[in-house]
Scaffold this motif. Structure first.
Motif, short mmCIF file in Angstrom:
data_model
loop_
_atom_site.label_atom_id
_atom_site.label_comp_id
_atom_site.label_asym_id
_atom_site.label_seq_id
_atom_site.Cartn_x
_atom_site.Cartn_y
_atom_site.Cartn_z
N ILE A 58 0.85 -1.20 0.00
CA ILE A 58 0.00 0.00 0.00
C ILE A 58 0.88 1.25 0.00
O ILE A 58 0.64 2.18 -0.77
N ALA A 59 1.89 1.27 0.85
CA ALA A 59 2.78 2.42 0.91
C ALA A 59 3.47 2.67 -0.42
O ALA A 59 3.65 3.81 -0.85
N SER A 60 3.83 1.59 -1.11
CA SER A 60 4.54 1.76 -2.38
C SER A 60 3.67 2.37 -3.47
O SER A 60 4.18 2.93 -4.43
N MET A 61 2.37 2.27 -3.31
CA MET A 61 1.45 2.87 -4.29
C MET A 61 1.43 4.40 -4.18
O MET A 61 1.25 5.09 -5.17
N VAL A 62 1.62 4.90 -2.97
CA VAL A 62 1.50 6.34 -2.76
C VAL A 62 2.82 7.03 -2.41
O VAL A 62 2.88 8.26 -2.42
N ASN A 63 3.85 6.25 -2.13
CA ASN A 63 5.12 6.83 -1.71
C ASN A 63 6.27 6.21 -2.48
O ASN A 63 6.60 5.04 -2.28
N PRO A 64 6.90 6.97 -3.35
CA PRO A 64 8.00 6.43 -4.17
C PRO A 64 9.15 5.84 -3.35
O PRO A 64 9.84 4.94 -3.81
N THR A 65 9.33 6.31 -2.13
CA THR A 65 10.41 5.77 -1.29
C THR A 65 10.18 4.31 -0.93
O THR A 65 11.13 3.59 -0.65
N ALA A 66 8.94 3.89 -0.94
CA ALA A 66 8.62 2.51 -0.58
C ALA A 66 8.72 1.56 -1.77
O ALA A 66 8.56 0.35 -1.61
N SER A 67 9.02 2.07 -2.94
CA SER A 67 9.08 1.23 -4.15
C SER A 67 10.10 0.11 -4.05
O SER A 67 9.86 -1.01 -4.51
N SER A 68 11.25 0.39 -3.46
CA SER A 68 12.28 -0.66 -3.36
C SER A 68 11.81 -1.80 -2.47
O SER A 68 12.11 -2.97 -2.74
N LEU A 69 11.03 -1.49 -1.44
CA LEU A 69 10.50 -2.55 -0.59
C LEU A 69 9.42 -3.35 -1.33
O LEU A 69 9.30 -4.56 -1.13
N ALA A 70 8.67 -2.70 -2.20
CA ALA A 70 7.68 -3.42 -3.00
C ALA A 70 8.38 -4.38 -3.95
O ALA A 70 7.90 -5.50 -4.18
N GLU A 71 9.50 -3.98 -4.48
CA GLU A 71 10.29 -4.87 -5.34
C GLU A 71 10.79 -6.06 -4.52
O GLU A 71 10.84 -7.18 -5.01
N PHE A 72 11.13 -5.81 -3.26
CA PHE A 72 11.52 -6.89 -2.35
C PHE A 72 10.37 -7.88 -2.20
O PHE A 72 10.57 -9.09 -2.20
N LEU A 73 9.15 -7.36 -2.10
CA LEU A 73 7.98 -8.23 -1.96
C LEU A 73 7.82 -9.14 -3.17
O LEU A 73 7.52 -10.32 -3.03
N SER A 74 8.03 -8.59 -4.35
CA SER A 74 7.80 -9.37 -5.56
C SER A 74 8.78 -10.53 -5.70
O SER A 74 8.48 -11.51 -6.39
N SER A 75 9.90 -10.45 -5.02
CA SER A 75 10.85 -11.57 -5.06
C SER A 75 10.98 -12.25 -3.69
O SER A 75 11.84 -13.09 -3.50
N GLY A 76 10.11 -11.87 -2.77
CA GLY A 76 10.15 -12.43 -1.42
C GLY A 76 9.48 -13.79 -1.32
O GLY A 76 9.25 -14.46 -2.33
N ASP A 77 9.12 -14.16 -0.12
CA ASP A 77 8.48 -15.46 0.09
C ASP A 77 7.01 -15.41 -0.34
O ASP A 77 6.50 -14.37 -0.76
N LYS A 78 6.35 -16.54 -0.23
CA LYS A 78 4.95 -16.67 -0.65
C LYS A 78 4.05 -15.62 0.00
O LYS A 78 3.18 -15.05 -0.65
N HIS A 79 4.25 -15.33 1.26
CA HIS A 79 3.41 -14.37 1.98
C HIS A 79 3.65 -12.95 1.48
O HIS A 79 2.70 -12.17 1.37
N HIS A 80 4.89 -12.63 1.18
CA HIS A 80 5.20 -11.31 0.63
C HIS A 80 4.53 -11.14 -0.73
O HIS A 80 3.89 -10.11 -1.00
N ARG A 81 4.67 -12.15 -1.59
CA ARG A 81 4.10 -12.08 -2.94
C ARG A 81 2.57 -12.07 -2.90
O ARG A 81 1.93 -11.37 -3.68
N GLN A 82 2.01 -12.83 -1.97
CA GLN A 82 0.55 -12.85 -1.84
C GLN A 82 0.04 -11.48 -1.41
O GLN A 82 -0.98 -10.99 -1.93
N ALA A 83 0.72 -10.85 -0.48
CA ALA A 83 0.32 -9.51 -0.04
C ALA A 83 0.37 -8.53 -1.20
O ALA A 83 -0.56 -7.74 -1.41
N LEU A 84 1.45 -8.58 -1.97
CA LEU A 84 1.58 -7.69 -3.13
C LEU A 84 0.46 -7.96 -4.13
O LEU A 84 -0.14 -7.03 -4.67
N ALA A 85 0.16 -9.24 -4.36
CA ALA A 85 -0.91 -9.60 -5.31
C ALA A 85 -2.26 -9.08 -4.83
O ALA A 85 -3.04 -8.55 -5.63
N GLU A 86 -2.55 -9.21 -3.55
CA GLU A 86 -3.84 -8.75 -3.02
C GLU A 86 -3.99 -7.24 -3.15
O GLU A 86 -5.05 -6.74 -3.55
#
Length: 167
Positions: A29-57
Motif C-alpha cells: 500500500i505504501a509503495s502505491m502512494v510513496n515512491p520511497t517505498a518502491s524498493s520494498l515493493a520490489e523486495f515483496l515481488s521476489s520475497g516469500d509466498k506471503h510477501h508475494r501474496q500480499a503484493l498480489a492482493e
C-alpha cells in the motif's frame, strides 16, 4: 514512511507468516502512494509466498484506480505466473474488482492472464467479470471459456478434443 520503514522491514523478516503477510500489505500500500517505498515493493515481488501474496492482493484491489493502474498491472502480470497457487489466486482476484466495462481497457492484462498458469485454476474470476461486464467481449469470452473448459476436463478428453480442431 521513513518512521515506520525499519519496523516494517523487521516484520517482513518475522518468523510468523501472518506478520509477513500483514507487513507485506502495508509495504505494498505504501509503495502505491510513496515512491520511497518502491524498493520494498520490489523486495515483496521476489520475497516469500506471503510477501508475494500480499503484493498480489493489494495490486488486485488497486488495479481499477487509474493512478495506480500501471504499477498494479506490472505486478499482476508477473504474479499470474507465480509458482504458488495462493499467490496466483490473489492476483486473479483483480477481475473481481472490475465494474461496468472496466475489462475493455485491460486487454493486455487479460491476455497475459489467459496465457498464465493462474487461468488454469482461477479462470472463473475472469469469467465472472465478463458476465458482469456491461460491454460485449466476444473474442475474450470465447478464449476464456475455451481455456477454463480445457483445464476442467480430463486429459483423455482434452487430447480427443484437440484433435478435432486441428483440421
Amino acid at each position: 514512511f521513513a518512521t515506520t520503514e525499519e519496523i516494517l522491514i523487521q516484520l517482513l523478516r518475522s518468523e510468523d507468516p501472518q506478520m509477513r503477510l500483514i507487513a507485506g500489505h502495508q509495504v505494498a500500500i505504501a509503495s502505491m502512494v510513496n515512491p520511497t517505498a518502491s524498493s520494498l515493493a520490489e523486495f515483496l515481488s521476489s520475497g516469500d509466498k506471503h510477501h508475494r501474496q500480499a503484493l498480489a492482493e493489494v495490486a488486485a484491489f488497486g488495479i481499477p484506480d487509474g493512478e495506480f493502474r500501471d504499477r498494479c498491472e506490472r505486478y499482476l502480470t508477473g504474479l499470474f505466473f507465480d509458482v504458488d497457487t495462493d499467490v496466483q489466486k490473489a492476483a486473479s482476484g483483480c477481475f473481481r474488482e472490475f465494474t461496468g466495462d472496466d475489462i475493455a481497457g485491460f486487454g493486455d492484462l487479460v491476455s497475459t492472464f489467459l496465457d498464465s498458469p493462474a487461468a488454469e485454476s482461477h479462470g472463473s474470476d475472469l469469467l465472472d467479470a465478463l458476465v458482469r461486464s456491461t460491454g460485449r467481449h466476444d473474442a475474450v469470452t470465447l478464449r476464456a471459456c475455451e481455456r477454463v473448459v480445457f483445464f476442467d476436463v480430463d486429459t483423455d478428453v482434452q487430447k480427443a478434443a484437440s484433435g478435432c480442431f486441428r483440421e
